[in-house]
Enzyme design. Sequence first.
Site, short mmCIF file in Angstrom:
data_model
loop_
_atom_site.label_atom_id
_atom_site.label_comp_id
_atom_site.label_asym_id
_atom_site.label_seq_id
_atom_site.Cartn_x
_atom_site.Cartn_y
_atom_site.Cartn_z
N CYS A 196 39.92 50.08 73.43
CA CYS A 196 40.41 48.71 73.65
C CYS A 196 40.06 48.23 75.05
CB CYS A 196 41.92 48.71 73.41
SG CYS A 196 42.77 47.23 73.96
N CYS A 221 42.91 46.79 77.09
CA CYS A 221 43.79 47.90 77.51
C CYS A 221 43.28 48.52 78.80
CB CYS A 221 43.87 48.97 76.42
SG CYS A 221 44.58 48.42 74.86
#
Length: 107
Positions: free
Chosen positions: A31, A34
């Site tokens: 991600c 993230c």
Amino acid sequence: MATIDVTDNDFQEKVIDSDKPVIVDFWAVWCGPCRQLSPVLDEIGDEYADKVTVAKVNVDDNPGIAAKYGITSIPTVYVFKDGEKVATSVGAKPKHVLESEFADYLN
């Protein structure tokens, strides 16, 4: 670094039973947002270590806790206090925005 890793097996002990608020980052290796958010939360964890704990839950490695809390989009950040989810933030955000959103738990 004040950030801790949390798993399905120790979530209860490290988050729910914590004596101070815990900021929990639900994330995954793949991600991009993230990866942007991670150093911001590390900074918050270091600067406010006396007030909160910052914990990270890899949703790929810990699907049980992610499912229990209905994580459908990452990064999702929850604040737990006294065993209850008390705040939510979804998406990568700058440090000052998170500090504002979580001010009740950082001051």
